[in-house]
Design a protein around this motif. Structure first.
Motif, PDB file in Angstrom:
ATOM      1  N   GLU A 137       0.833  -1.207   0.000  1.00 26.76           N
ATOM      2  CA  GLU A 137       0.000   0.000   0.000  1.00 26.76           C
ATOM      3  C   GLU A 137       0.868   1.258   0.000  1.00 26.76           C
ATOM      4  OE1 GLU A 137      -2.642  -0.217   3.312  1.00 26.76           O
ATOM      5  OE2 GLU A 137      -3.668  -1.995   2.543  1.00 26.76           O
ATOM      6  N   ARG A 138       1.952   1.238   0.775  1.00 27.14           N
ATOM      7  CA  ARG A 138       2.850   2.397   0.831  1.00 27.14           C
ATOM      8  C   ARG A 138       3.525   2.616  -0.518  1.00 27.14           C
ATOM      9  NH1 ARG A 138       3.713   7.327   1.708  1.00 27.14           N
ATOM     10  NH2 ARG A 138       5.862   7.870   2.114  1.00 27.14           N
ATOM     11  N   VAL A 139       3.915   1.538  -1.178  1.00 27.82           N
ATOM     12  CA  VAL A 139       4.532   1.671  -2.495  1.00 27.82           C
ATOM     13  C   VAL A 139       3.535   2.272  -3.482  1.00 27.82           C
ATOM     14  CG1 VAL A 139       5.453   0.358  -4.454  1.00 27.82           C
ATOM     15  CG2 VAL A 139       6.239  -0.137  -2.153  1.00 27.82           C
ATOM     16  N   GLN A 140       2.276   1.846  -3.419  1.00 22.55           N
ATOM     17  CA  GLN A 140       1.259   2.402  -4.305  1.00 22.55           C
ATOM     18  C   GLN A 140       1.044   3.899  -4.022  1.00 22.55           C
ATOM     19  OE1 GLN A 140       0.226   0.811  -6.899  1.00 22.55           O
ATOM     20  NE2 GLN A 140       1.325  -1.008  -6.237  1.00 22.55           N
ATOM     21  N   GLU A 141       1.094   4.290  -2.755  1.00 19.67           N
ATOM     22  CA  GLU A 141       0.974   5.711  -2.410  1.00 19.67           C
ATOM     23  C   GLU A 141       2.137   6.505  -2.997  1.00 19.67           C
ATOM     24  OE1 GLU A 141       0.868   5.990   1.836  1.00 19.67           O
ATOM     25  OE2 GLU A 141      -1.076   5.000   2.001  1.00 19.67           O
ATOM     26  N   ILE A 142       3.325   5.937  -2.904  1.00 15.48           N
ATOM     27  CA  ILE A 142       4.506   6.628  -3.426  1.00 15.48           C
ATOM     28  C   ILE A 142       4.417   6.753  -4.941  1.00 15.48           C
ATOM     29  CG2 ILE A 142       7.000   6.402  -3.753  1.00 15.48           C
ATOM     30  CD1 ILE A 142       7.122   5.246  -0.901  1.00 15.48           C
ATOM     31  N   GLU A 202      14.609  11.218   0.291  1.00 10.49           N
ATOM     32  CA  GLU A 202      13.990  10.482   1.395  1.00 10.49           C
ATOM     33  C   GLU A 202      13.052   9.400   0.879  1.00 10.49           C
ATOM     34  OE1 GLU A 202      12.078  13.264   3.983  1.00 10.49           O
ATOM     35  OE2 GLU A 202      13.952  14.299   4.461  1.00 10.49           O
ATOM     36  N   ILE A 203      12.269   9.714  -0.140  1.00 12.10           N
ATOM     37  CA  ILE A 203      11.348   8.731  -0.737  1.00 12.10           C
ATOM     38  C   ILE A 203      12.144   7.572  -1.338  1.00 12.10           C
ATOM     39  CG2 ILE A 203       9.650   8.345  -2.563  1.00 12.10           C
ATOM     40  CD1 ILE A 203       8.486   9.887  -0.270  1.00 12.10           C
ATOM     41  N   ARG A 204      13.233   7.888  -2.024  1.00  5.56           N
ATOM     42  CA  ARG A 204      14.067   6.850  -2.638  1.00  5.56           C
ATOM     43  C   ARG A 204      14.646   5.921  -1.571  1.00  5.56           C
ATOM     44  NH1 ARG A 204      16.534  10.090  -6.062  1.00  5.56           N
ATOM     45  NH2 ARG A 204      18.255  10.584  -4.656  1.00  5.56           N
ATOM     46  N   ASN A 205      15.121   6.497  -0.474  1.00  4.78           N
ATOM     47  CA  ASN A 205      15.661   5.682   0.620  1.00  4.78           C
ATOM     48  C   ASN A 205      14.571   4.829   1.258  1.00  4.78           C
ATOM     49  OD1 ASN A 205      18.262   6.614   0.282  1.00  4.78           O
ATOM     50  ND2 ASN A 205      18.026   8.287   1.742  1.00  4.78           N
TER      51      ASN A 205
END
Length: 102
Positions: A45-50, A65-68
């Protein structure tokens, strides 16, 4: 000739299986527990949000920060998921042997 073919096929088979035998996780075919499945769903779910985010509106530090965070999610998912690995070279050699021996 058959002895050589048998020896080479066994050698390639053991070469292909060796990475799975040396994996950190004890059993790669273990089914994830319900807690691990729930955690994998949260990570998904977090990956889909990103993926839905607009990166053009972010500054360089936020994108970093998102990449990390994505790298950490990927590492955690691999630890939970496990799996069996086979090298590309071993796969090619096995296919060649199958073509030659048939």
């Amino acid at each position: 000739m058959k002895k050589i073919a048998y020896f080479l096929s066994m050698l390639m088979f053991l070469t292909a299986v060796a990475p799975a035998a040396m994996a950190k996780n004890g059993s790669a075919d273990k089914e994830p527990s319900p807690e691990e499945k729930a955690r994998l769903e949260q990570l998904d779910e977090r990956v889909q949000e990103i993926k839905a985010m607009d990166f053009r509106a972010m500054d360089k530090e936020e994108r970093k920060e998102i990449r990390n965070e994505l790298r950490d999610i990927n590492k955690e998912a691999k630890e939970i998921g496990g799996g069996v690995y086979i090298s590309v070279g071993a796969l090619i050699v096995i296919l060649i042997l199958l073509v030659i021996l048939t």
